[in-house]
Design an enzyme around this catalytic site. Structure first.
Site, PDB file in Angstrom:
ATOM      1  N   ASP A  13       0.811  -1.224   0.000  1.00  0.00           N
ATOM      2  CA  ASP A  13       0.000   0.000   0.000  1.00  0.00           C
ATOM      3  C   ASP A  13       0.844   1.274   0.000  1.00  0.00           C
ATOM      4  OD1 ASP A  13      -2.186  -1.720   0.131  1.00  0.00           O
ATOM      5  OD2 ASP A  13      -2.143  -1.730   2.325  1.00  0.00           O
ATOM      6  N   LYS A  16       1.975   1.952  -5.149  1.00  0.00           N
ATOM      7  CA  LYS A  16       2.551   1.338  -6.360  1.00  0.00           C
ATOM      8  C   LYS A  16       1.630   1.554  -7.564  1.00  0.00           C
ATOM      9  CE  LYS A  16       2.589  -2.658  -4.215  1.00  0.00           C
ATOM     10  NZ  LYS A  16       2.247  -2.244  -2.839  1.00  0.00           N
ATOM     11  N   GLY A  40      -4.382  -4.471  -3.767  1.00  0.00           N
ATOM     12  CA  GLY A  40      -5.367  -3.414  -4.005  1.00  0.00           C
ATOM     13  C   GLY A  40      -4.586  -2.194  -4.443  1.00  0.00           C
ATOM     14  N   HIS A  41      -4.536  -1.954  -5.743  1.00  0.00           N
ATOM     15  CA  HIS A  41      -3.721  -0.864  -6.287  1.00  0.00           C
ATOM     16  C   HIS A  41      -4.641   0.247  -6.799  1.00  0.00           C
ATOM     17  CE1 HIS A  41      -0.119  -3.785  -7.066  1.00  0.00           C
ATOM     18  NE2 HIS A  41      -0.480  -3.704  -5.807  1.00  0.00           N
ATOM     19  N   GLN A 228       2.132  -6.320  -3.121  1.00  0.00           N
ATOM     20  CA  GLN A 228       2.670  -6.483  -1.760  1.00  0.00           C
ATOM     21  C   GLN A 228       4.021  -5.756  -1.623  1.00  0.00           C
ATOM     22  OE1 GLN A 228       1.479  -9.834  -3.280  1.00  0.00           O
ATOM     23  NE2 GLN A 228      -0.415  -8.808  -2.750  1.00  0.00           N
TER      24      GLN A 228
HETATM   25  P1  GDP Z   1      -0.607   0.183  -3.553  1.00  0.00           P
HETATM   26  O1  GDP Z   1      -1.210  -1.072  -3.038  1.00  0.00           O
HETATM   27  O2  GDP Z   1       0.855   0.260  -3.285  1.00  0.00           O
HETATM   28  O3  GDP Z   1      -0.922   0.446  -5.003  1.00  0.00           O
HETATM   29  O4  GDP Z   1      -1.279   1.378  -2.727  1.00  0.00           O
HETATM   30  P2  GDP Z   1      -2.839   1.534  -2.364  1.00  0.00           P
HETATM   31  O5  GDP Z   1      -3.565   1.937  -3.583  1.00  0.00           O
HETATM   32  O6  GDP Z   1      -3.316   0.348  -1.607  1.00  0.00           O
HETATM   33  O7  GDP Z   1      -2.783   2.700  -1.308  1.00  0.00           O
HETATM   34  C1  GDP Z   1      -2.266   3.966  -1.604  1.00  0.00           C
HETATM   35  C2  GDP Z   1      -3.351   5.018  -1.361  1.00  0.00           C
HETATM   36  O8  GDP Z   1      -2.748   6.289  -1.293  1.00  0.00           O
HETATM   37  C3  GDP Z   1      -4.374   5.105  -2.464  1.00  0.00           C
HETATM   38  O9  GDP Z   1      -5.597   5.492  -1.927  1.00  0.00           O
HETATM   39  C4  GDP Z   1      -3.811   6.206  -3.375  1.00  0.00           C
HETATM   40  O10 GDP Z   1      -4.812   6.879  -4.134  1.00  0.00           O
HETATM   41  C5  GDP Z   1      -3.215   7.132  -2.351  1.00  0.00           C
HETATM   42  N1  GDP Z   1      -2.025   7.871  -2.780  1.00  0.00           N
HETATM   43  C6  GDP Z   1      -1.015   7.458  -3.589  1.00  0.00           C
HETATM   44  N2  GDP Z   1      -0.041   8.394  -3.639  1.00  0.00           N
HETATM   45  C7  GDP Z   1      -0.450   9.411  -2.853  1.00  0.00           C
HETATM   46  C8  GDP Z   1       0.138  10.659  -2.469  1.00  0.00           C
HETATM   47  O11 GDP Z   1       1.244  11.005  -2.847  1.00  0.00           O
HETATM   48  N3  GDP Z   1      -0.575  11.434  -1.601  1.00  0.00           N
HETATM   49  C9  GDP Z   1      -1.800  11.078  -1.143  1.00  0.00           C
HETATM   50  N4  GDP Z   1      -2.413  11.910  -0.313  1.00  0.00           N
HETATM   51  N5  GDP Z   1      -2.375   9.915  -1.487  1.00  0.00           N
HETATM   52  C10 GDP Z   1      -1.706   9.093  -2.309  1.00  0.00           C
HETATM   53  P1  IMO Z   2      -0.753  -4.340  -2.158  1.00  0.00           P
HETATM   54  O1  IMO Z   2      -0.280  -4.913  -3.464  1.00  0.00           O
HETATM   55  C1  IMO Z   2      -0.921  -4.762   2.157  1.00  0.00           C
HETATM   56  C2  IMO Z   2      -0.925  -8.840   3.731  1.00  0.00           C
HETATM   57  C3  IMO Z   2      -2.179  -9.298   4.458  1.00  0.00           C
HETATM   58  C4  IMO Z   2      -1.558 -10.271   5.452  1.00  0.00           C
HETATM   59  C5  IMO Z   2      -0.445 -10.927   4.646  1.00  0.00           C
HETATM   60  C6  IMO Z   2      -0.822 -12.274   4.045  1.00  0.00           C
HETATM   61  O2  IMO Z   2      -2.033  -3.603  -2.250  1.00  0.00           O
HETATM   62  O3  IMO Z   2       0.335  -3.565  -1.517  1.00  0.00           O
HETATM   63  P2  IMO Z   2      -2.338 -12.973   1.983  1.00  0.00           P
HETATM   64  O4  IMO Z   2      -3.782 -12.715   1.698  1.00  0.00           O
HETATM   65  O5  IMO Z   2      -1.404 -12.419   0.942  1.00  0.00           O
HETATM   66  O6  IMO Z   2      -2.039 -14.404   2.285  1.00  0.00           O
HETATM   67  O7  IMO Z   2      -2.056 -12.165   3.355  1.00  0.00           O
HETATM   68  O8  IMO Z   2      -0.124 -10.006   3.616  1.00  0.00           O
HETATM   69  N1  IMO Z   2      -1.139  -8.322   2.365  1.00  0.00           N
HETATM   70  C7  IMO Z   2      -1.088  -7.036   2.042  1.00  0.00           C
HETATM   71  N2  IMO Z   2      -0.928  -5.941   2.812  1.00  0.00           N
HETATM   72  N3  IMO Z   2      -1.003  -4.635   0.825  1.00  0.00           N
HETATM   73  C8  IMO Z   2      -1.135  -5.718   0.040  1.00  0.00           C
HETATM   74  O9  IMO Z   2      -1.100  -5.656  -1.298  1.00  0.00           O
HETATM   75  C9  IMO Z   2      -1.223  -6.997   0.653  1.00  0.00           C
HETATM   76  N4  IMO Z   2      -1.385  -8.242   0.184  1.00  0.00           N
HETATM   77  C10 IMO Z   2      -1.323  -9.055   1.242  1.00  0.00           C
HETATM   78  O10 IMO Z   2      -2.830  -8.228   5.078  1.00  0.00           O
HETATM   79  O11 IMO Z   2      -0.955  -9.553   6.492  1.00  0.00           O
HETATM   80 MG    MG Z   3      -2.762  -1.712  -1.801  1.00  0.00          MG
END
Ligand code: GDP
Ligand code: IMO
Ligand code: MG
Length: 433
Positions: A13, A16, A40-41, A228
């Site tokens: 999170d 990415k 969850g991207h 991840q």
């Molecule tokens: P990922 O799993 O690495 O793709 O990240 P996620 O999408 O799960 O979580 C990142 C969250 O931060 C999302 O809601 C993005 O829209 C938000 N986000 C990404 N970059 C920025 C930033 O520079 N500033 C803010 N405020 N939000 C951001």
């Molecule tokens: P992105 O790509 C954050 C965590 C779960 C749990 C552990 C194992 O959005 O960054 P799993 O379902 O993979 O067997 O769970 O890994 N986990 C993540 N945490 N971002 C993710 O993906 C994750 N994918 C798995 O919360 O701790």
């Molecule tokens: Mg994510």
């Protein structure tokens, strides 16, 4: 060539999805190489008609899908085909084209029984649960490595798929019934479910390792999108509180069938503070108002499960570990805007375990659970940086914070993200060749 890799450097999170979407506009192909729909991207894009910002959360499809690049779900990914089609349909309904989404014949299928097993295993672990996303990831990879899995390519010959499925379901039902007192699964119902979706999958199935290598050899731009992150890596993360794949640059080689010689640029994404979902050690976690403030300001709620994310100060020990195991060439710092307005900002630079300083991540879970953060403290900045476009504009205290990250990780920061939208970026160095 060139091959680019984007990986998470913390616990996931980091943002990415946003960075892959940005780089994806200049790519010929974007490839997922590990994990599944546990990811969850989030990508934020402007609606063509209303001009309003809209959020698209991708779980299984590569985050380049909103661009024109081919999007390949690579051999190392585990694929829930029902989720795959649902995600495709949802995007189509929202007006996004998905004709360029392709599926490796080698990727393993997450079966409905994997999803149920994930939940049953978690429940039986009670206080020792991992906190998985319950998407069946662990059980599917376990079957893959014990050579009992079914692959997407198996769907091409449905008669032989059915034979393999029969064997697999019979085996699994023994576990369901004898271990979990669960009725298990009906072979006939599973066959019917797969018969229904099979035709929609077939045209998208390819030999991905050939397609990817041909693209690289033809000098096309190919980006490998990690899901991840390093601390969730099956080998180098906080085992057992990890996922079941290798979300590192090395994972690209096995998960996409690409030689390390073809990976030119390895980009690590680091959030300006730390978050974690699920169980497991988190040395710089904040349990006080500051942690709640970060969660609130940063909207730190899981994009896959909606769970509140645990929050804490940036742990550079973790990012440095990720820089080492990935061989990062560049760092992208995200969500720096969230730290605006704080009087003081802390950064965990090392751990104290039983009075000994650790500048690296110990492998022992027991040691890690006793680790105390060693902090450096920085003066904060009050300016809203979310509209800034150049490094020069950033407040001096912000620059000091960034320079310290570079120094401790021995990796240059090439881009800073200051908002969720596509244009909220500050560029320091060109990352693409
Ligand atoms: P990922 O799993 O690495 O793709 O990240 P996620 O999408 O799960 O979580 C990142 C969250 O931060 C999302 O809601 C993005 O829209 C938000 N986000 C990404 N970059 C920025 C930033 O520079 N500033 C803010 N405020 N939000 C951001
Ligand atoms: P992105 O790509 C954050 C965590 C779960 C749990 C552990 C194992 O959005 O960054 P799993 O379902 O993979 O067997 O769970 O890994 N986990 C993540 N945490 N971002 C993710 O993906 C994750 N994918 C798995 O919360 O701790
Ligand atoms: Mg994510």
């Amino acid at each position: 060539m060139p091959g680019y890799v984007v990986v998470g450097t913390q616990w996931g999170d980091e943002g990415k999805g946003k960075v892959v979407d940005y780089l994806g506009s200049r790519m010929d192909a974007v490839v997922r190489f590990q994990g599944g729909n546990n990811a969850g991207h989030t990508v934020v894009v402007q609606d063509k008609h209303t001009g309003q910002n809209q959020q698209v959360v991708l779980h299984l499809l590569p985050s380049g899908v909103l661009q024109k690049a081919s999007c390949i779900i690579g051999p190392g990914v585990v694929v829930d085909p029902f989720v795959f089609l649902e995600e495709i349909n949802q995007l189509e309904e929202r007006g996004f084209n998905t004709d360029h989404v392709l599926l490796s014949d080698c990727s393993h299928i997450i079966m409905p029984y994997h999803v149920r097993l994930d939940a049953l295993i978690e429940a039986s672990l009670k206080d020792h649960k991992i906190g998985t996303t319950k998407r069946g990831i662990g059980p599917c990879y376990a079957d893959k490595y014990s050579r009992q899995g079914l692959r997407i390519g198996d769907l091409q010959d449905f008669e032989s798929f059915k034979k393999k499925l029969k064997l697999a379901v019979d085996m699994k039902n023994i576990t369901f019934q004898k271990v979990y007192e669960d009725p298990g699964f009906s072979y006939e119902e599973l066959v019917a479910q797969f018969a229904q979706i099979r035709k929609a999958l077939l045209p998208r199935i390819i030999n991905a390792q050939i397609v990817i290598n041909q693209a690289l050899d033809a000098q096309k731009q190919v980006l490998f999108e990690g899901a991840q992150a390093a601390m969730l890596d099956i080998n180098y993360g906080n085992y057992p509180y990890v996922t079941s794949s290798s979300p590192t640059s090395a994972g690209v080689c096995t998960g996409a069938g690409v030689s390390p010689k073809k990976l030119d640029v390895i980009i690590g994404i680091a959030k300006a503070y730390s978050t974690r979902v699920g169980e497991g050690p988190f040395v710089s976690e904040l349990f006080d108002d500051m942690g709640a403030w970060l969660r609130e300001q940063g909207h730190e709620f899981g994009a896959t499960t909606g769970r509140p994310r645990r929050c804490g100060w940036l742990d550079v020990n973790v990012v440095r570990h990720a820089a080492m195991i990935n061989g990062l060439s560049d760092l992208v710092i995200t969500k720096l805007d969230i730290l605006s307005g704080l009087k003081k900002i802390r950064m965990c630079v090392a751990y104290d375990i039983d009075g000994v300083r650790y500048d690296y991540i110990p492998s022992s879970m027991e040691e890690l659970q006793r680790a105390k953060p060693i902090y450096e403290e920085f003066d904060g900045w009050q300016e809203d940086i979310s509209t800034m476009k150049t490094y020069e504009e950033l407040p001096e205290n912000c620059k000091i914070y960034l320079r310290r990250i570079e120094e401790l990780c021995n990796t240059r920061i090439s881009m800073i993200s200051v908002g969720p939208e596509r244009n909220c970026n500050i560029y320091l160095h060109e990352m693409l060749k």
